[in-house]
Design a protein around this motif. Structure first.
Motif, PDB file in Angstrom:
ATOM      1  N   TYR A   7      75.824 112.351  17.964  1.00  0.00           N
ATOM      2  CA  TYR A   7      74.956 113.428  17.454  1.00  0.00           C
ATOM      3  C   TYR A   7      74.927 113.547  15.943  1.00  0.00           C
ATOM      4  O   TYR A   7      74.263 114.426  15.417  1.00  0.00           O
ATOM      5  CB  TYR A   7      75.407 114.775  18.051  1.00  0.00           C
ATOM      6  CG  TYR A   7      75.224 114.833  19.540  1.00  0.00           C
ATOM      7  CD1 TYR A   7      73.954 114.918  20.097  1.00  0.00           C
ATOM      8  CD2 TYR A   7      76.319 114.768  20.400  1.00  0.00           C
ATOM      9  CE1 TYR A   7      73.775 114.947  21.468  1.00  0.00           C
ATOM     10  CE2 TYR A   7      76.148 114.794  21.775  1.00  0.00           C
ATOM     11  CZ  TYR A   7      74.870 114.886  22.296  1.00  0.00           C
ATOM     12  OH  TYR A   7      74.700 114.909  23.649  1.00  0.00           O
ATOM     13  N   HIS A   8      75.665 112.734  15.247  1.00  0.00           N
ATOM     14  CA  HIS A   8      75.756 112.903  13.788  1.00  0.00           C
ATOM     15  C   HIS A   8      75.430 111.579  13.116  1.00  0.00           C
ATOM     16  O   HIS A   8      76.303 110.741  12.909  1.00  0.00           O
ATOM     17  CB  HIS A   8      77.172 113.393  13.453  1.00  0.00           C
ATOM     18  CG  HIS A   8      77.386 113.730  12.016  1.00  0.00           C
ATOM     19  ND1 HIS A   8      78.535 114.346  11.559  1.00  0.00           N
ATOM     20  CD2 HIS A   8      76.623 113.534  10.908  1.00  0.00           C
ATOM     21  CE1 HIS A   8      78.455 114.517  10.258  1.00  0.00           C
ATOM     22  NE2 HIS A   8      77.314 114.026   9.829  1.00  0.00           N
ATOM     23  N   THR A   9      74.130 111.391  12.820  1.00  0.00           N
ATOM     24  CA  THR A   9      73.694 110.181  12.112  1.00  0.00           C
ATOM     25  C   THR A   9      72.698 110.587  11.029  1.00  0.00           C
ATOM     26  O   THR A   9      71.997 111.585  11.159  1.00  0.00           O
ATOM     27  CB  THR A   9      73.044 109.147  13.064  1.00  0.00           C
ATOM     28  OG1 THR A   9      71.731 109.584  13.438  1.00  0.00           O
ATOM     29  CG2 THR A   9      73.890 108.919  14.315  1.00  0.00           C
ATOM     30  N   HIS A  10      72.677 109.799   9.975  1.00  0.00           N
ATOM     31  CA  HIS A  10      71.822 110.104   8.823  1.00  0.00           C
ATOM     32  C   HIS A  10      70.735 109.050   8.647  1.00  0.00           C
ATOM     33  O   HIS A  10      70.865 107.911   9.108  1.00  0.00           O
ATOM     34  CB  HIS A  10      72.671 110.182   7.552  1.00  0.00           C
ATOM     35  CG  HIS A  10      73.613 111.349   7.545  1.00  0.00           C
ATOM     36  ND1 HIS A  10      73.252 112.597   7.084  1.00  0.00           N
ATOM     37  CD2 HIS A  10      74.899 111.469   7.956  1.00  0.00           C
ATOM     38  CE1 HIS A  10      74.280 113.430   7.208  1.00  0.00           C
ATOM     39  NE2 HIS A  10      75.298 112.761   7.743  1.00  0.00           N
ATOM     40  N   THR A  11      69.684 109.457   7.958  1.00  0.00           N
ATOM     41  CA  THR A  11      68.543 108.576   7.661  1.00  0.00           C
ATOM     42  C   THR A  11      68.133 108.818   6.199  1.00  0.00           C
ATOM     43  O   THR A  11      68.722 109.684   5.538  1.00  0.00           O
ATOM     44  CB  THR A  11      67.334 108.914   8.577  1.00  0.00           C
ATOM     45  OG1 THR A  11      66.740 110.139   8.098  1.00  0.00           O
ATOM     46  CG2 THR A  11      67.735 109.064  10.041  1.00  0.00           C
ATOM     47  N   ASP A  39      70.470 115.047   9.411  1.00  0.00           N
ATOM     48  CA  ASP A  39      70.506 114.855   7.964  1.00  0.00           C
ATOM     49  C   ASP A  39      70.971 116.133   7.269  1.00  0.00           C
ATOM     50  O   ASP A  39      70.994 117.214   7.867  1.00  0.00           O
ATOM     51  CB  ASP A  39      69.120 114.399   7.474  1.00  0.00           C
ATOM     52  CG  ASP A  39      68.978 112.888   7.606  1.00  0.00           C
ATOM     53  OD1 ASP A  39      69.838 112.178   7.044  1.00  0.00           O
ATOM     54  OD2 ASP A  39      68.049 112.420   8.290  1.00  0.00           O
ATOM     55  N   HIS A  40      71.351 115.961   6.003  1.00  0.00           N
ATOM     56  CA  HIS A  40      71.939 117.078   5.253  1.00  0.00           C
ATOM     57  C   HIS A  40      70.958 118.234   5.101  1.00  0.00           C
ATOM     58  O   HIS A  40      69.753 118.040   4.944  1.00  0.00           O
ATOM     59  CB  HIS A  40      72.404 116.598   3.884  1.00  0.00           C
ATOM     60  CG  HIS A  40      73.613 115.723   3.971  1.00  0.00           C
ATOM     61  ND1 HIS A  40      74.858 116.222   4.294  1.00  0.00           N
ATOM     62  CD2 HIS A  40      73.773 114.398   3.817  1.00  0.00           C
ATOM     63  CE1 HIS A  40      75.727 115.220   4.317  1.00  0.00           C
ATOM     64  NE2 HIS A  40      75.099 114.101   4.038  1.00  0.00           N
ATOM     65  N   GLY A  41      71.537 119.422   5.099  1.00  0.00           N
ATOM     66  CA  GLY A  41      70.750 120.651   5.087  1.00  0.00           C
ATOM     67  C   GLY A  41      70.090 120.962   3.753  1.00  0.00           C
ATOM     68  O   GLY A  41      70.388 120.343   2.718  1.00  0.00           O
ATOM     69  N   ILE A  76      70.445 119.000  12.208  1.00  0.00           N
ATOM     70  CA  ILE A  76      70.668 119.240  10.782  1.00  0.00           C
ATOM     71  C   ILE A  76      72.175 119.351  10.573  1.00  0.00           C
ATOM     72  O   ILE A  76      72.871 119.928  11.410  1.00  0.00           O
ATOM     73  CB  ILE A  76      69.920 120.523  10.324  1.00  0.00           C
ATOM     74  CG1 ILE A  76      69.891 120.663   8.804  1.00  0.00           C
ATOM     75  CG2 ILE A  76      70.494 121.780  10.932  1.00  0.00           C
ATOM     76  CD1 ILE A  76      68.611 120.240   8.174  1.00  0.00           C
ATOM     77  N   GLU A  77      72.661 118.761   9.502  1.00  0.00           N
ATOM     78  CA  GLU A  77      74.053 118.991   9.112  1.00  0.00           C
ATOM     79  C   GLU A  77      74.007 119.955   7.936  1.00  0.00           C
ATOM     80  O   GLU A  77      73.902 119.560   6.774  1.00  0.00           O
ATOM     81  CB  GLU A  77      74.774 117.693   8.725  1.00  0.00           C
ATOM     82  CG  GLU A  77      76.270 117.950   8.505  1.00  0.00           C
ATOM     83  CD  GLU A  77      77.029 116.748   7.941  1.00  0.00           C
ATOM     84  OE1 GLU A  77      76.408 115.766   7.495  1.00  0.00           O
ATOM     85  OE2 GLU A  77      78.274 116.826   7.935  1.00  0.00           O
ATOM     86  N   ALA A  78      74.043 121.215   8.275  1.00  0.00           N
ATOM     87  CA  ALA A  78      73.905 122.266   7.270  1.00  0.00           C
ATOM     88  C   ALA A  78      75.169 122.370   6.420  1.00  0.00           C
ATOM     89  O   ALA A  78      76.189 121.743   6.719  1.00  0.00           O
ATOM     90  CB  ALA A  78      73.621 123.587   7.970  1.00  0.00           C
ATOM     91  N   SER A 211      79.817 109.491  14.926  1.00  0.00           N
ATOM     92  CA  SER A 211      80.045 108.407  13.957  1.00  0.00           C
ATOM     93  C   SER A 211      79.870 108.855  12.513  1.00  0.00           C
ATOM     94  O   SER A 211      80.476 108.301  11.618  1.00  0.00           O
ATOM     95  CB  SER A 211      79.074 107.258  14.238  1.00  0.00           C
ATOM     96  OG  SER A 211      77.748 107.669  13.949  1.00  0.00           O
ATOM     97  N   ASP A 212      78.984 109.861  12.269  1.00  0.00           N
ATOM     98  CA  ASP A 212      78.557 110.189  10.896  1.00  0.00           C
ATOM     99  C   ASP A 212      77.996 108.935  10.224  1.00  0.00           C
ATOM    100  O   ASP A 212      78.265 108.661   9.045  1.00  0.00           O
ATOM    101  CB  ASP A 212      79.738 110.767  10.093  1.00  0.00           C
ATOM    102  CG  ASP A 212      79.296 111.555   8.862  1.00  0.00           C
ATOM    103  OD1 ASP A 212      78.092 111.614   8.596  1.00  0.00           O
ATOM    104  OD2 ASP A 212      80.184 112.094   8.166  1.00  0.00           O
ATOM    105  N   ALA A 213      77.206 108.187  10.993  1.00  0.00           N
ATOM    106  CA  ALA A 213      76.663 106.918  10.490  1.00  0.00           C
ATOM    107  C   ALA A 213      75.648 107.167   9.387  1.00  0.00           C
ATOM    108  O   ALA A 213      74.758 108.001   9.527  1.00  0.00           O
ATOM    109  CB  ALA A 213      75.996 106.161  11.634  1.00  0.00           C
ATOM    110  N   HIS A 214      75.803 106.424   8.309  1.00  0.00           N
ATOM    111  CA  HIS A 214      74.797 106.440   7.242  1.00  0.00           C
ATOM    112  C   HIS A 214      73.997 105.135   7.250  1.00  0.00           C
ATOM    113  O   HIS A 214      73.221 104.880   6.344  1.00  0.00           O
ATOM    114  CB  HIS A 214      75.452 106.686   5.880  1.00  0.00           C
ATOM    115  CG  HIS A 214      75.867 108.126   5.677  1.00  0.00           C
ATOM    116  ND1 HIS A 214      76.834 108.745   6.436  1.00  0.00           N
ATOM    117  CD2 HIS A 214      75.420 109.066   4.810  1.00  0.00           C
ATOM    118  CE1 HIS A 214      76.970 110.004   6.043  1.00  0.00           C
ATOM    119  NE2 HIS A 214      76.124 110.223   5.058  1.00  0.00           N
ATOM    120  N   SER A 215      74.232 104.303   8.263  1.00  0.00           N
ATOM    121  CA  SER A 215      73.417 103.096   8.462  1.00  0.00           C
ATOM    122  C   SER A 215      73.371 102.831   9.963  1.00  0.00           C
ATOM    123  O   SER A 215      74.285 103.222  10.706  1.00  0.00           O
ATOM    124  CB  SER A 215      74.025 101.906   7.730  1.00  0.00           C
ATOM    125  OG  SER A 215      75.289 101.608   8.276  1.00  0.00           O
TER     126      SER A 215
HETATM  127 ZN   LIG Z   1      77.174 113.617   7.785  1.00  0.00          ZN
END
Ligand SMILES: [Zn+2]
Ligand SMILES: [Zn+2]
Length: 258
Positions: A7-11, A39-41, A76-78, A211-215
């Motif tokens: 549930y925690h991935t970024h784009t 993604d970041h809040g 959202i990761e606020a 994962s907090d994946a950034h890729s």
């Molecule tokens: Zn994050």
């Protein structure tokens, strides 16, 4: 242990590298049932997704869901914005999101100048130069976490203790009372083995592994957490996104009650 959902991935809507579709493609390859784009809040000064982008953000998640045949949740990761527990979303934003996570980050528009000084600069200074957090800092940070959980329908606290050392046991007790998950973050373990064991023994808190994946290549990558769980002989039934289980999200339940 098999991951059911990440549930925690970024784009690039914040500072991830790959698109929503590329993250979804990887999630599908891994056989995940759900993927969260979180993604970041808005109050992140440099990397926050902007309100004007939200309709595109939602559209990308919908397209990726249909293309790859899995639920791509709009998340959202606020940011925790201070001790009084202010976070990024206003009630008028709620309809745009499926999941609502929150964590401590640097370079945030804090709620008040005193939060910028005490909560923002205090933690920044400790992170750069501190060795042992003072009682005052621990108390302030714990209060910020607890008030955030109490005042917002947060699904999960991300990377508890990262950039913000707190009394993890007290935060976990509150999280358990309010139905907020404690995230086990696979980029770095922020809870010590002792803290994790104490939370398990003394609270009913429930957990998610993310994962907090950034890729895209890191989507579903949870090795670091697995190593810690094995080390502490963690009861896996306390984790709600593995072995076929899906979480019961507080935010979705809250929205139903509106
Ligand atoms: Zn994050
Ligand atoms: Zn984060």
């Amino acid at each position: 242990m098999i991951l059911t959902a990440d549930y925690h991935t970024h784009t690039p809507y914040s500072h991830g590298k790959n698109t929503v579709e590329e993250n979804a493609e990887q999630a599908q390859k891994l056989g995940l049932k759900q993927l969260g784009i979180s993604d970041h809040g808005f109050s992140h000064v440099a990397f926050g997704v902007r309100r004007r982008q939200i309709q595109d953000y939602r559209r990308d998640c919908k397209i990726a869901s249909e293309k790859y045949g899995l639920d791509v949740l709009v998340g959202i990761e606020a940011n925790i914005r201070g001790v009084d527990g202010k976070a990024d979303l206003k009630p008028s934003d709620y309809e745009n999101f499926d999941i609502y996570f929150c964590g401590k980050h640097v370079f945030v528009w804090y709620s008040k100048f005193s939060d910028f000084l005490g909560y923002g600069c205090g933690n920044f200074w400790f992170d750069k130069f501190g060795k042992k957090p003072s009682e005052k800092l621990l108390h302030r940070n714990t209060k910020a976490y607890v008030n955030t959980i109490k005042n917002n329908p947060i699904d999960a606290i991300t990377h508890l203790n990262y950039l913000c050392p707190a009394n993890a046991l007290e935060v976990a007790k509150c999280a358990s009372d309010y139905g907020t998950y404690i995230e086990l973050n696979a980029k770095k373990c922020h809870l010590t083995d002792d803290e994790l064991c104490e939370i398990v023994q003394k609270t009913d808190a429930r957990f998610l592994i993310n994962s907090d994946a950034h890729s895209a290549k890191r989507v579903g990558e949870i090795q670091l957490v697995e190593e810690q769980l094995t080390r502490v002989n963690f009861p896996l039934e306390r984790i709600d996104n593995i072995d076929g289980r899906l979480p019961k999200f507080r935010f979705a339940e809250f929205k139903k009650s509106l």
